[in-house]
Design an enzyme around this catalytic site. Structure first.
Site, mmCIF file in Angstrom:
data_model
loop_
_atom_site.group_PDB
_atom_site.id
_atom_site.type_symbol
_atom_site.label_atom_id
_atom_site.label_comp_id
_atom_site.label_asym_id
_atom_site.label_seq_id
_atom_site.Cartn_x
_atom_site.Cartn_y
_atom_site.Cartn_z
ATOM 1 C CB CYS A 188 15.415 20.975 31.432
ATOM 2 S SG CYS A 188 15.418 19.220 31.215
ATOM 3 C CG HIS A 200 19.634 21.331 29.517
ATOM 4 N ND1 HIS A 200 19.753 21.512 30.866
ATOM 5 C CD2 HIS A 200 19.060 20.039 29.302
ATOM 6 C CE1 HIS A 200 19.086 20.836 31.504
ATOM 7 N NE2 HIS A 200 18.387 20.054 30.770
ATOM 8 C CD GLU A 228 21.744 24.532 31.189
ATOM 9 O OE1 GLU A 228 20.877 25.189 30.287
ATOM 10 O OE2 GLU A 228 21.431 23.363 31.619
#
Ligand SMILES: *[C@@H]1O[C@H](CO)[C@@H](O)[C@H](O)[C@H]1NC(C)=O
Ligand SMILES: *[C@@H]1O[C@H](CO)[C@@H](O)[C@H](O)[C@H]1NC(C)=O
Ligand SMILES: *[C@@H]1O[C@H](CO)[C@@H](O)[C@H](O)[C@H]1NC(C)=O
Length: 317
Positions: A133, A243, A245
């Site tokens: 990001c 994203h 994660e």
């Protein structure tokens, strides 16, 4: 046993990755990799910071889930300290967040490590860099040497990836299970939480970016096509605008958050890929003691709230 090795050696000569990107070329892979994650200035909207900079714990768990340990890279340190740290870690992760990607301390430090990583790789020292990001955006600014981002309507939306033809043979995606790649191309798996993007148009018009990065996937906000995944041609540098994660490790209840089994698997495969890249260098701390003092285990994450962007944060001064 022989055939796969020979096949790998043969393709190593044909393939187009950075020098030394094939694991088969390594007599010894590093089974104790350590990833540096860059801290950043606190979010202005953080109601209860416990320091002046932070790392969201989800990035730490993400790396740990794939078999590496984490060392925080704190902002506002000396270049001497950074060079020493660079030579002690096996990869760099630039996380998401919300700082100024031209003037922040985060940017200053990212630039220092970026230059060190370029220099190391040019000298045959395989050092991977991953940007997520804001980290993706930061890498684009560092490579282009200017900010080419443009506003997009992508603040909280999960999307399927539109893969480019070269994604199949990319270093990042080629070892993903075929079924997962298919699911990634069909279902709303990748969480987007950004209001700025690198458009295909600006990428194509900028020689620095175009020469440096290969586009692996794009997305659109309905109006503008932007790059969602890219990898460098000649460096082990990877950038995702989405994203990975968050799927296993963040729980804020809002649009764009994907927790399906496929989303969680995608997270693991990206982390595992990046850690496998970090196994290819032998950087290490000068002593066990130095290593112990640097590891993230010296810090305790704070539980923010399940309604906050990050469920847990590490803080630093
Ligand atoms: C950076 O560190 C210096 C000296 O350690 C300190 O005086 C300064 O306030 C710090 N700046 C920021 C933005 O944290
Ligand atoms: C291209 O980059 C400029 C900044 O240099 C930005 O103002 C503009 O919106 C971008 N255009 C597109 C289509 O991405
Ligand atoms: C995926 O997200 C888009 C945009 O939010 C939406 O229009 C579409 O219905 C979603 N598809 C699925 C399969 O959920």
């Amino acid at each position: 046993m022989f055939r796969p090795v020979i096949a790998l050696l043969l393709t190593a000569g044909l393939c187009c990755g950075p020098p030394g990107s094939e694991a088969a070329q390594y007599r010894q892979l590093n089974d104790r990799p350590i990833i540096g994650i860059l801290a950043q200035e606190n979010l202005p909207k953080d109601p209860s910071p416990h320091g002046t900079s932070y790392i969201a714990a989800s990035y730490v768990k993400y790396i740990e889930s794939a078999g590496a340990r984490v060392v925080p890279i704190r902002i506002n340190r000396t270049d001497v300290e950074y060079v020493k740290l660079f030579n002690s870690i096996n990869g760099l992760l630039l996380p998401g967040g919300d700082v100024n990607i031209e003037t922040s301390q985060f940017t200053q430090t990212a630039k220092t490590f970026y230059k060190l990583a370029i220099k190391a790789n040019d000298a045959g020292d395989y050092f991977p860099v991953w940007g997520t990001c804001q980290g993706f955006q930061q890498l684009s600014v560092l490579t282009a040497n200017k900010n080419l981002l443009t506003h997009t309507d992508t603040e909280a939306v999960a999307l399927p990836l539109s893969f480019t033809p070269v994604a199949q043979t990319s270093r990042l995606f080629r070892h993903f299970p075929k079924g997962l790649l298919h699911t990634l191309s069909q279902e709303n798996i990748t969480g987007n939480f950004h209001s700025w993007s690198l458009s295909m148009l600006n990428y194509s018009r900028n020689a620095n970016l175009k020469r440096f990065y290969k586009v692996l996937s794009t997305n659109t906000d309905g109006k503008l096509e932007f790059i969602s995944t890219m990898e460098a041609y000649r460096y082990p540098f990877y950038a995702v605008q989405w994203h990975p994660e968050k799927s296993p490790f963040e729980w804020i209840n809002k649009p764009g958050m994907a927790h399906s089994a496929s989303a969680v698997q995608t997270s693991f495969y990206t982390a595992s890929f990046f850690v496998s890249e970090a196994r290819k260098n032998q950087h290490r701390f000068s002593s066990k003691d130095e290593e112990e003092k640097a590891l993230i285990y010296n810090y305790t994450p704070y539980f923010k709230s399940s309604d906050f962007y990050f469920v847990q944060n590490y803080y630093f001064d």
